[in-house]
Scaffold this motif. Structure first.
Motif, PDB file in Angstrom:
ATOM      1  N   GLY A 218      15.726  25.288  51.941  1.00  0.00           N
ATOM      2  CA  GLY A 218      16.222  25.933  50.732  1.00  0.00           C
ATOM      3  C   GLY A 218      17.649  25.547  50.425  1.00  0.00           C
ATOM      4  N   THR A 219      17.851  24.971  49.262  1.00  0.00           N
ATOM      5  CA  THR A 219      19.181  24.547  48.835  1.00  0.00           C
ATOM      6  C   THR A 219      19.656  25.430  47.688  1.00  0.00           C
ATOM      7  N   ARG A 220      20.930  25.269  47.345  1.00  0.00           N
ATOM      8  CA  ARG A 220      21.501  26.063  46.256  1.00  0.00           C
ATOM      9  C   ARG A 220      22.185  25.116  45.267  1.00  0.00           C
ATOM     10  N   PHE A 221      22.522  25.687  44.119  1.00  0.00           N
ATOM     11  CA  PHE A 221      23.125  24.880  43.071  1.00  0.00           C
ATOM     12  C   PHE A 221      24.285  25.659  42.460  1.00  0.00           C
ATOM     13  N   VAL A 222      25.127  24.968  41.732  1.00  0.00           N
ATOM     14  CA  VAL A 222      26.251  25.622  41.064  1.00  0.00           C
ATOM     15  C   VAL A 222      25.731  26.383  39.845  1.00  0.00           C
ATOM     16  N   PRO A 223      26.505  27.329  39.304  1.00  0.00           N
ATOM     17  CA  PRO A 223      26.066  28.054  38.111  1.00  0.00           C
ATOM     18  C   PRO A 223      25.722  27.096  36.970  1.00  0.00           C
ATOM     19  N   ALA A 224      24.597  27.334  36.339  1.00  0.00           N
ATOM     20  CA  ALA A 224      24.144  26.477  35.234  1.00  0.00           C
ATOM     21  C   ALA A 224      24.879  26.866  33.962  1.00  0.00           C
ATOM     22  N   SER A 225      26.175  26.672  33.992  1.00  0.00           N
ATOM     23  CA  SER A 225      27.036  27.036  32.875  1.00  0.00           C
ATOM     24  C   SER A 225      27.978  25.876  32.572  1.00  0.00           C
ATOM     25  N   PRO A 226      28.247  25.634  31.283  1.00  0.00           N
ATOM     26  CA  PRO A 226      29.225  24.584  30.954  1.00  0.00           C
ATOM     27  C   PRO A 226      30.605  24.900  31.516  1.00  0.00           C
ATOM     28  N   ALA A 227      30.841  26.149  31.921  1.00  0.00           N
ATOM     29  CA  ALA A 227      32.128  26.527  32.496  1.00  0.00           C
ATOM     30  C   ALA A 227      32.363  25.880  33.850  1.00  0.00           C
ATOM     31  N   TRP A 228      31.272  25.474  34.527  1.00  0.00           N
ATOM     32  CA  TRP A 228      31.455  24.938  35.869  1.00  0.00           C
ATOM     33  C   TRP A 228      32.329  23.682  35.868  1.00  0.00           C
ATOM     34  N   ALA A 229      32.205  22.854  34.859  1.00  0.00           N
ATOM     35  CA  ALA A 229      33.034  21.647  34.783  1.00  0.00           C
ATOM     36  C   ALA A 229      34.512  22.019  34.785  1.00  0.00           C
TER      37      ALA A 229
END
Length: 432
Positions: free
Chosen positions: A380-391
């Motif tokens: 099980g892996t994770r990902f960063v928030p799917a938001s344009p704010a992450w950049a």
């Protein structure tokens, strides 16, 4: 394998570039045309040695052209360093835009916000191979429940360790987070010239597994509106665990606070560290270093003995631009470029880890060094928030600043994480 070393810093570099140069479009218009002949333009990333990738891609485009009479495909390999400017121009000027592009998987939300990527949910769901896509890889092409591309390859990190040092000191590969930390400090005490575990204050993706393993998260999603969770009690526990590795008893803050992922892998490969958190894409660099033949890799342990810490699933995707006048053809080309066959060939040629679970399992059989990374993905892996704010969050170095404030002693975990949370919430709020 030398080629995939470029990916070590891709995610951070890509997000930084996107934040600095992201296209401020109000929404690129979709073309009303769906032409069935003509030229399709493709932009892919240029590798350090591009020939192996080009051979695989050439075979794909030849098959596409044979299947679609009256078409031809032109592929341009663009430098990673200038990609943000190129994408900005493409989003703002459909006449100069490609039909299909390769992009970093943390870019998805920003590109969707900017109106550049086509919604291919229907076609992706109807694709017979899509059912075998790794769930986290699918998440990386999904925004608000809609799919905006096909996963191309994935990269995860695991624990590299020196078998000769462990044998000499009578140590075993650590089975838990606590054992990892204590083992690192035992090695440093016995061998002061070595870092026990090379860590970096600027190594965001090496630190994230500690936060996730302790039950913390970067942010919470409440109906598409993200709020920072980096200052939650669970996240703070993970931050404390990671920052406890900075000091004279493992990796001195004066030297390690500014280190990033490349630096930690380099320290291990050059024989200056007994352990490091590195990716499947780090294999070539380690093999080319002084530790060749004297190391092994296991999944990074979690909190409970025998568990695996969740890893960040990095990688790239293939998408179709909304402005294409060849939508049907472009979607077919996207699927061919990201197909099981192509991903298997790219793994053989480049070492890029496939996003399909069955193809990945076969890769592990063929090349055993992949097994610990496949185990990590399976756990099980994770990902960063799917938001344009992450950049903006990533390029503003919000998390590295937090870690560095803690390890330097300028702030404690509570104060530093609270400040980071505020910066993240400001970015999330601005992106709504």
């Amino acid at each position: 394998m030398k080629l995939s070393v470029r990916f070590v810093g891709l995610t951070a570099l890509a997000t930084a570039l996107v934040a600095a140069c992201a296209p401020q479009t109000s929404g690129t218009s979709a073309s009303a045309k769906d032409e069935k002949t003509g030229t399709l333009r493709v932009w892919l990333f240029q590798e350090v040695d591009n020939q192996p990738k080009q051979r695989v891609v050439d075979a794909v485009t030849a098959g596409f052209e044979a299947a679609h009479r009256g078409t031809d495909v032109t592929v341009e390999y663009i430098p990673v360093e200038t990609r943000a400017q190129r994408v900005k121009a493409a989003f703002n000027d459909p006449e100069s835009a490609p039909d299909v592009i390769e992009y970093g998987n943390t870019d998805t939300a920003g590109y969707v916000r900017d109106g550049g990527l086509a919604d291919v949910t229907r076609e992706f769901n109807a694709w017979s191979e899509a059912k075998d896509t790794d769930p986290t890889a699918r998440q990386s092409v999904t925004v608000d429940g809609k799919v905006y591309g096909a996963p191309y390859f994935v990269g995860v990190r695991a624990l590299y360790y020196r078998t000769d040092v462990f044998r000499e000191l009578g140590l075993r590969a650590p089975k838990s987070q606590a054992e990892l930390i204590s083992t690192a400090k035992r090695i440093r005490a016995a061998k002061p010239g070595l870092y026990g575990l090379a860590v970096g204050g600027a190594y965001t993706y090496g630190a994230m597994p500690f936060i996730w393993a302790d039950g913390g998260d970067l942010a919470t999603d409440k109906g598409g509106a993200y709020a920072s969770a980096i200052d939650s009690p669970a996240a703070r526990k993970g931050i404390e665990a990671y920052t406890s590795l900075f000091g004279d008893d493992n990796c001195p803050a004066a030297k390690c606070a500014g280190m990033g992922g490349n630096d930690t892998v380099t320290a291990f490969a050059s024989g200056k560290a007994a352990m490091a958190i590195g990716g499947d894409f780090s294999h070539a660099a380690v093999e080319a270093g002084k530790v060749k033949g004297k190391y092994a890799v296991v999944p990074l342990p979690g909190v409970e003995p025998g568990s695996i810490a969740p890893a960040f699933a990095g990688g790239n995707n293939i998408g179709v631009l909304k402005s294409t006048s060849h939508r049907t053809l472009a979607v077919d080309l996207m699927k061919r470029l990201a197909s099981k066959k192509t991903q298997g060939e790219l793994f053989d040629a480049m070492g890029f880890l496939p996003t399909f679970t069955d193809v990945r399992q076969q890769a592990a059989v063929e090349k055993p060094y992949v097994k610990p990374f496949v185990r990590t993905l399976a756990a099980g892996t994770r990902f960063v928030p799917a938001s344009p704010a992450w950049a903006q969050i990533d390029s503003s170095l919000v998390l590295p600043t937090m870690f560095q404030e803690i390890v330097s002693g300028r702030k404690d975990v509570a104060a530093a994480s609270a400040d980071a949370a505020k910066k993240m919430d400001d970015a999330f709020g601005a992106a709504r």
